[in-house]
Design a protein around this motif. Structure first.
Motif, short mmCIF file in Angstrom:
data_model
loop_
_atom_site.label_atom_id
_atom_site.label_comp_id
_atom_site.label_asym_id
_atom_site.label_seq_id
_atom_site.Cartn_x
_atom_site.Cartn_y
_atom_site.Cartn_z
N ALA A 237 0.83 -1.20 0.00
CA ALA A 237 0.00 0.00 0.00
C ALA A 237 0.86 1.26 0.00
CB ALA A 237 -0.93 -0.01 1.21
N ILE A 238 1.96 1.23 0.77
CA ILE A 238 2.87 2.38 0.81
C ILE A 238 3.53 2.58 -0.55
CG2 ILE A 238 5.02 3.27 1.81
CD1 ILE A 238 4.24 1.85 4.41
N GLU B 296 2.43 1.67 -3.52
CA GLU B 296 1.46 2.15 -4.50
C GLU B 296 1.15 3.63 -4.29
OE1 GLU B 296 -1.81 -0.53 -4.10
OE2 GLU B 296 -0.86 -2.09 -5.32
N GLN B 297 1.10 4.06 -3.02
CA GLN B 297 0.85 5.47 -2.74
C GLN B 297 2.02 6.34 -3.18
OE1 GLN B 297 -1.88 6.96 -1.69
NE2 GLN B 297 -0.89 8.97 -1.73
N LYS B 298 3.25 5.88 -2.92
CA LYS B 298 4.43 6.65 -3.30
C LYS B 298 4.58 6.75 -4.82
CE LYS B 298 7.27 5.95 0.83
NZ LYS B 298 7.51 7.39 1.08
N LEU C 284 2.32 7.29 -6.90
CA LEU C 284 1.30 8.17 -7.47
C LEU C 284 1.82 9.59 -7.69
CD1 LEU C 284 -1.90 7.15 -5.46
CD2 LEU C 284 -1.31 6.53 -7.81
N GLN D 171 1.66 14.51 -10.28
CA GLN D 171 1.02 13.19 -10.35
C GLN D 171 1.77 12.33 -11.37
OE1 GLN D 171 -3.21 13.49 -10.51
NE2 GLN D 171 -3.47 11.42 -11.38
N ASP E 130 0.83 8.76 -11.85
CA ASP E 130 0.17 7.46 -11.99
C ASP E 130 0.33 6.98 -13.43
OD1 ASP E 130 -1.60 8.99 -13.47
OD2 ASP E 130 -3.17 8.95 -11.95
#
Length: 212
Positions: free
Chosen positions: A106-107, A109-111, A113, A123, A125
């Motif tokens: 989760a960390i 995937e957040q980083k 972005l 951004q 992504d």
């Protein structure tokens, strides 16, 4: 709430309709139903109807990070009482590793972005990377054809327009590639540490923020 003894299931409403046979005015047998409000029945009648009262113990507090709450259901035939109780068990090291791996994912995937660049946040992504790659291709083609392309306007995370020179935007693209690679490598490094951890103490020391 009541326990259905025959079906071994919980009944959440209070009304029970029992099939019965009555004799009508013509002396003929007819199917009918008797209505019972289970909450008004004593223990003896409840058991005759095939039900038991339910006693649920209070849910204890526990540490969700390291412990699991297990529900225990048991029917006491002698007392005609269905008891719901709880016990707390420590999570196994393997289960805690799975949770840690999910946390790291989760960390990561957040980083992936967003990226800090030129005193702001952009951004990055999948869709943004496609657009950035397209703009870089446009810059490279312009360079090959000696076509003027003095500046590039790009929108940051907060929808503010940021102006880049060609050189700055190419640097931006290189930074994204390096940043993405560093995050992926960092995640792999931490995942391996999690998989190789031999104790809870060792596992707790593995954290993205504390790593340099």
């Amino acid at each position: 709430m009541f326990y259905d003894i025959e079906n071994k299931s919980l009944k959440y409403d209070d009304i029970f309709l029992k099939d019965t046979i009555i004799i009508n005015e013509e002396g003929q047998k007819e199917k009918a139903q008797d209505t019972y409000f289970l909450s008004a029945c004593d223990d003896k009648l409840l058991k005759e109807l095939g039900f038991a009262k339910v006693k649920e113990e209070e849910t204890p507090s526990f540490d969700e990070k390291t412990e699991e709450l297990h529900q225990i259901q048991n029917y006491d035939e002698e007392k005609n009482l269905y008891i719901i109780s709880y016990e707390i068990k420590e999570k196994t090291l393997e289960k805690l590793k799975e949770l840690k791996l999910e946390e790291l994912k989760a960390i990561k995937e957040q980083k992936l972005l967003f990226i800090p660049f030129k005193d702001t946040i952009f951004q990055i992504d999948t869709e943004a990377k496609i657009n950035i790659s397209g703009k870089i291709s446009e810059i490279m083609l312009a360079n090959l054809n000696n076509t003027p392309l003095e500046s590039i306007a790009w929108i940051d995370k907060d929808n503010k327009i940021i102006t880049f020179s060609k050189e700055e935007f190419l640097e931006f693209g290189v930074s994204i590639a390096k940043y993405t690679e560093s995050i992926i490598f960092k995640n792999d490094e931490l995942r391996n540490k999690v998989k190789n951890a031999t104790s809870l103490e060792e596992l707790n020391l593995i954290a993205w923020e504390s790593e340099k």
